[in-house]
Write a protein that holds these residues in place. Structure first.
Motif, PDB file in Angstrom:
ATOM      1  N   ASP A   1      -3.370 -11.239  -2.297  1.00 31.37           N
ATOM      2  CA  ASP A   1      -2.421 -12.164  -1.672  1.00 31.37           C
ATOM      3  C   ASP A   1      -1.666 -11.495  -0.530  1.00 31.37           C
ATOM      4  OD1 ASP A   1      -3.181 -14.171  -3.400  1.00 31.37           O
ATOM      5  OD2 ASP A   1      -1.526 -13.828  -4.806  1.00 31.37           O
ATOM      6  N   ARG A   2      -1.294 -10.231  -0.717  1.00 30.53           N
ATOM      7  CA  ARG A   2      -0.546  -9.546   0.334  1.00 30.53           C
ATOM      8  C   ARG A   2      -1.414  -9.338   1.577  1.00 30.53           C
ATOM      9  NH1 ARG A   2       3.385  -4.223   0.226  1.00 30.53           N
ATOM     10  NH2 ARG A   2       4.343  -4.750   2.213  1.00 30.53           N
ATOM     11  N   LEU A   3      -2.663  -8.955   1.355  1.00 29.90           N
ATOM     12  CA  LEU A   3      -3.582  -8.768   2.479  1.00 29.90           C
ATOM     13  C   LEU A   3      -3.832 -10.103   3.198  1.00 29.90           C
ATOM     14  CD1 LEU A   3      -6.147  -6.338   0.803  1.00 29.90           C
ATOM     15  CD2 LEU A   3      -4.720  -5.807   2.793  1.00 29.90           C
TER      16      LEU A   3
ATOM     17  N   THR B   1      -0.795 -12.266  11.361  1.00 31.69           N
ATOM     18  CA  THR B   1      -1.354 -11.735  12.616  1.00 31.69           C
ATOM     19  C   THR B   1      -1.949 -12.863  13.453  1.00 31.69           C
ATOM     20  OG1 THR B   1      -1.817  -9.588  11.616  1.00 31.69           O
ATOM     21  CG2 THR B   1      -3.060 -10.143  13.600  1.00 31.69           C
ATOM     22  N   MET B   2      -2.672 -13.774  12.811  1.00 35.20           N
ATOM     23  CA  MET B   2      -3.310 -14.876  13.539  1.00 35.20           C
ATOM     24  C   MET B   2      -2.304 -15.882  14.096  1.00 35.20           C
ATOM     25  SD  MET B   2      -6.536 -14.284  13.696  1.00 35.20           S
ATOM     26  CE  MET B   2      -6.153 -12.529  13.787  1.00 35.20           C
ATOM     27  N   LYS B   3      -1.062 -15.837  13.605  1.00 37.87           N
ATOM     28  CA  LYS B   3      -0.017 -16.740  14.102  1.00 37.87           C
ATOM     29  C   LYS B   3       0.778 -16.142  15.260  1.00 37.87           C
ATOM     30  CE  LYS B   3       0.745 -19.123   9.700  1.00 37.87           C
ATOM     31  NZ  LYS B   3       1.664 -19.272   8.544  1.00 37.87           N
TER      32      LYS B   3
ATOM     33  N   ILE C   1      -7.797  -5.861  15.837  1.00 36.09           N
ATOM     34  CA  ILE C   1      -6.582  -6.683  15.925  1.00 36.09           C
ATOM     35  C   ILE C   1      -5.993  -6.891  14.534  1.00 36.09           C
ATOM     36  CG2 ILE C   1      -5.738  -9.024  16.405  1.00 36.09           C
ATOM     37  CD1 ILE C   1      -7.733  -9.097  18.770  1.00 36.09           C
ATOM     38  N   VAL C   2      -6.859  -7.217  13.565  1.00 34.24           N
ATOM     39  CA  VAL C   2      -6.412  -7.428  12.183  1.00 34.24           C
ATOM     40  C   VAL C   2      -5.858  -6.128  11.596  1.00 34.24           C
ATOM     41  CG1 VAL C   2      -7.193  -7.998   9.841  1.00 34.24           C
ATOM     42  CG2 VAL C   2      -7.980  -9.364  11.779  1.00 34.24           C
ATOM     43  N   ALA C   3      -6.534  -5.007  11.872  1.00 30.45           N
ATOM     44  CA  ALA C   3      -6.101  -3.707  11.338  1.00 30.45           C
ATOM     45  C   ALA C   3      -4.707  -3.344  11.854  1.00 30.45           C
ATOM     46  CB  ALA C   3      -7.111  -2.627  11.725  1.00 30.45           C
ATOM     47  N   ARG C   4      -4.455  -3.593  13.139  1.00 28.48           N
ATOM     48  CA  ARG C   4      -3.130  -3.288  13.695  1.00 28.48           C
ATOM     49  C   ARG C   4      -2.054  -4.140  13.022  1.00 28.48           C
ATOM     50  NH1 ARG C   4      -6.028  -2.655  18.551  1.00 28.48           N
ATOM     51  NH2 ARG C   4      -5.650  -4.809  19.182  1.00 28.48           N
ATOM     52  N   GLY C   5      -2.405  -5.380  12.726  1.00 28.22           N
ATOM     53  CA  GLY C   5      -1.457  -6.249  12.024  1.00 28.22           C
ATOM     54  C   GLY C   5      -1.172  -5.750  10.617  1.00 28.22           C
ATOM     55  N   MET C   6      -2.192  -5.240   9.941  1.00 29.06           N
ATOM     56  CA  MET C   6      -2.011  -4.746   8.569  1.00 29.06           C
ATOM     57  C   MET C   6      -1.133  -3.497   8.522  1.00 29.06           C
ATOM     58  SD  MET C   6      -5.691  -5.237   6.709  1.00 29.06           S
ATOM     59  CE  MET C   6      -6.272  -6.885   6.263  1.00 29.06           C
ATOM     60  N   GLU C   7      -1.084  -2.759   9.607  1.00 28.18           N
ATOM     61  CA  GLU C   7      -0.253  -1.556   9.627  1.00 28.18           C
ATOM     62  C   GLU C   7       1.230  -1.885   9.507  1.00 28.18           C
ATOM     63  OE1 GLU C   7      -1.588   0.667  13.060  1.00 28.18           O
ATOM     64  OE2 GLU C   7      -2.998   1.800  11.800  1.00 28.18           O
ATOM     65  N   LYS C   8       1.583  -3.141   9.709  1.00 30.50           N
ATOM     66  CA  LYS C   8       2.981  -3.565   9.519  1.00 30.50           C
ATOM     67  C   LYS C   8       3.383  -3.514   8.049  1.00 30.50           C
ATOM     68  CE  LYS C   8       3.038  -6.421  13.672  1.00 30.50           C
ATOM     69  NZ  LYS C   8       3.138  -7.786  14.243  1.00 30.50           N
ATOM     70  N   MET C   9       2.388  -3.375   7.153  1.00 33.61           N
ATOM     71  CA  MET C   9       2.704  -3.207   5.732  1.00 33.61           C
ATOM     72  C   MET C   9       3.191  -1.795   5.438  1.00 33.61           C
ATOM     73  SD  MET C   9      -0.211  -5.397   3.669  1.00 33.61           S
ATOM     74  CE  MET C   9      -1.604  -4.427   4.260  1.00 33.61           C
TER      75      MET C   9
ATOM     76  N   PRO D   1       0.833  -1.211   0.000  1.00 36.03           N
ATOM     77  CA  PRO D   1       0.000   0.000   0.000  1.00 36.03           C
ATOM     78  C   PRO D   1       0.864   1.257   0.000  1.00 36.03           C
ATOM     79  CG  PRO D   1       0.184  -0.843   2.225  1.00 36.03           C
ATOM     80  CD  PRO D   1       1.009  -1.746   1.357  1.00 36.03           C
ATOM     81  N   ASN D   2       0.401   2.298  -0.684  1.00 32.82           N
ATOM     82  CA  ASN D   2       1.139   3.555  -0.679  1.00 32.82           C
ATOM     83  C   ASN D   2       0.301   4.707  -0.128  1.00 32.82           C
ATOM     84  OD1 ASN D   2      -0.611   4.211  -2.768  1.00 32.82           O
ATOM     85  ND2 ASN D   2       0.909   3.751  -4.363  1.00 32.82           N
TER      86      ASN D   2
END
Length: 327
Positions: free
Chosen positions: A270-272, A279-281, A55-63, A33-34
Motif C-alpha cells: 500500500d505504501r509503495l 508521483t503521477m499526480k 521518474i517513479v524511483a525518484r518519487g519513491m526516494e521521498k519515503m 523502508p529502513n
C-alpha cells in the motif's frame, strides 16, 4: 485437570512461537523502508521503460531511502521480472514491467515464474499512446480508407513490429481480426529498424509509440492514421483516436506497471502504491509525460491487479488467434 493443564501449556507455547515469528514481519512493515530499495527495470537504459522507471524511483526516494535502478534487459522483459521473483518478499526489490508482462505467459512455452501467482501489481503506472502510421505513398487518408484498400488487396501490405509476440505485433493482429483484413506481419529486432523501413517504403505500416514517431509525422515522412488514446494527443491534434475513426472497441494502448513479489506485507504494498500514485499526480511529472504522448495513471494496488488480470486474458486471446509461440 493435570492433562488439560499440559495441553494448555503446549498451546500457549505454540502461540508464543507464532507471535515471535510474526513480530519481526510486522515491525519490518511498520518502519518500511529502513534501507535502500532496488528497482529492477526490465529493459536496457535509455528507453521508455527506463525513463518512466527512473521518474517513479525518484518519487519513491521521498519515503526516505535511496532507490537504486538496476537495468536487466532481455527475454521480452522476462529476465528482469525473474530477478524480482527470486528476491525476498519484503518490498526491497521491486520491478518495472511493460505490456509484455501480460503477453509472455501466452507466448513463451515456459517462464521461470507465474505471472499472476508470483507477483502483486503495485501500480498500473502509465499508458503509452500508440499510433498507426503508414508510408506517405499509401493513398489512404484515414483508417477507413486504409481498411477498404487492404480489403481490396488482401495480403499485399507488409506491416512491421518489434518482434513476434511484442505488443505492437499483437496490436496488428487484433486490428486484422477486428477489421477482417490481412496485413502481413514482418517481425524485426526492435521497433527502430521497423520504423526505418516504414520511412523507406519497405513496409506499408506499423503500430508504434507516439514518442518514437511524432518527429517523422511532423516532417511528413510518415502519415498518422489514428492514435490509441481516449483523447487526441496534444502534439498531434489533427490525428483522430481510433474511436473517432469508427473503431470504438479497438484498444492498441501499451502500458507500464510496477510489481513486487507475492507475500510482500500489505502495508508495504500500500505504501509503495501510494508513492507511485503521488508521483503521477505531480504537475511537472504529468506535463512531461503528456508531452511525450504518455498518459499518467498511478492506479492503486487492488485496481492495478485487476487490470493486469484482464490484460493477461485479453492478450491470451490475441496470441491464440495469431498462433504465436516461442520455445
Amino acid at each position: 485437570m493435570k492433562k488439560q493443564w499440559k495441553l494448555s501449556t503446549a498451546y500457549m507455547a505454540l502461540l508464543s512461537a507464532t507471535c515471535l515469528t510474526a513480530v519481526p514481519l510486522a515491525a519490518q512493515a511498520a518502519d518500511y523502508p529502513n534501507k535502500p530499495i532496488t528497482f529492477v527495470v526490465a529493459s536496457a537504459a535509455g528507453g521508455i521503460l527506463d525513463t518512466i522507471g527512473r521518474i517513479v524511483a525518484r518519487g519513491m526516494e521521498k519515503m526516505g531511502q535511496p532507490v537504486v535502478v538496476q537495468n536487466v534487459p532481455g527475454g521480452g522483459s522476462s529476465l528482469g521480472t525473474a530477478a524480482v521473483a527470486r528476491a525476498p518478499a519484503d518490498g526491497y526489490t521491486i520491478g518495472m514491467v511493460a505490456t509484455s508482462h501480460a503477453i509472455n505467459p501466452s507466448v513463451y512455452a515456459s517462464l521461470p515464474y507465474d505471472t499472476l501467482r508470483d507477483f502483486v501489481t503495485i501500480s498500473h503506472t502509465v499508458n503509452l499512446t500508440n499510433v498507426l502510421i503508414v508510408n506517405p505513398s499509401v493513398p489512404a487518408a484515414n483508417v477507413q480508407e486504409f481498411i477498404a484498400m487492404a480489403k481490396r488487396e488482401p495480403g499485399k501490405f507488409p506491416c512491421g513490429s518489434a518482434g513476434n509476440g511484442q505488443s505492437n505485433h499483437l496490436s496488428l493482429e487484433m486490428f486484422n481480426t477486428e477489421t477482417g483484413i490481412k496485413l502481413n506481419h514482418v517481425p524485426y529486432r526492435g521497433s527502430a529498424p521497423a520504423l526505418n523501413d516504414v520511412l523507406g517504403g519497405v513496409l506499408t505500416c506499423m503500430f508504434v509509440d507516439v514518442l518514437s514517431a511524432k518527429q517523422h509525422i511532423a516532417a511528413g515522412k510518415v502519415k498518422a492514421l489514428a492514435v490509441s488514446s481516449s483523447e487526441r494527443v496534444a502534439e498531434l491534434p489533427n490525428v483522430p483516436t481510433f474511436a473517432q475513426a469508427g473503431m470504438k472497441e479497438f484498444d492498441a494502448n501499451s502500458w507500464l506497471a510496477v510489481v513486487v513479489r507475492t507475500g510482500t506485507p500489505q502495508d508495504v504494498i500500500d505504501r509503495l502504491g501510494k508513492s507511485v500514485a503521488q508521483t503521477m499526480k505531480e504537475p511537472e511529472v504529468r506535463q512531461r509525460l503528456l508531452s511525450m504522448g504518455i498518459e499518467p495513471v498511478g492506479a492503486l494496488p487492488s485496481e492495478s491487479q485487476r487490470f493486469i488480470e484482464k490484460e493477461v486474458a485479453r492478450y491470451s486471446s490475441a496470441v491464440k488467434s495469431a498462433g504465436v509461440k516461442i520455445d
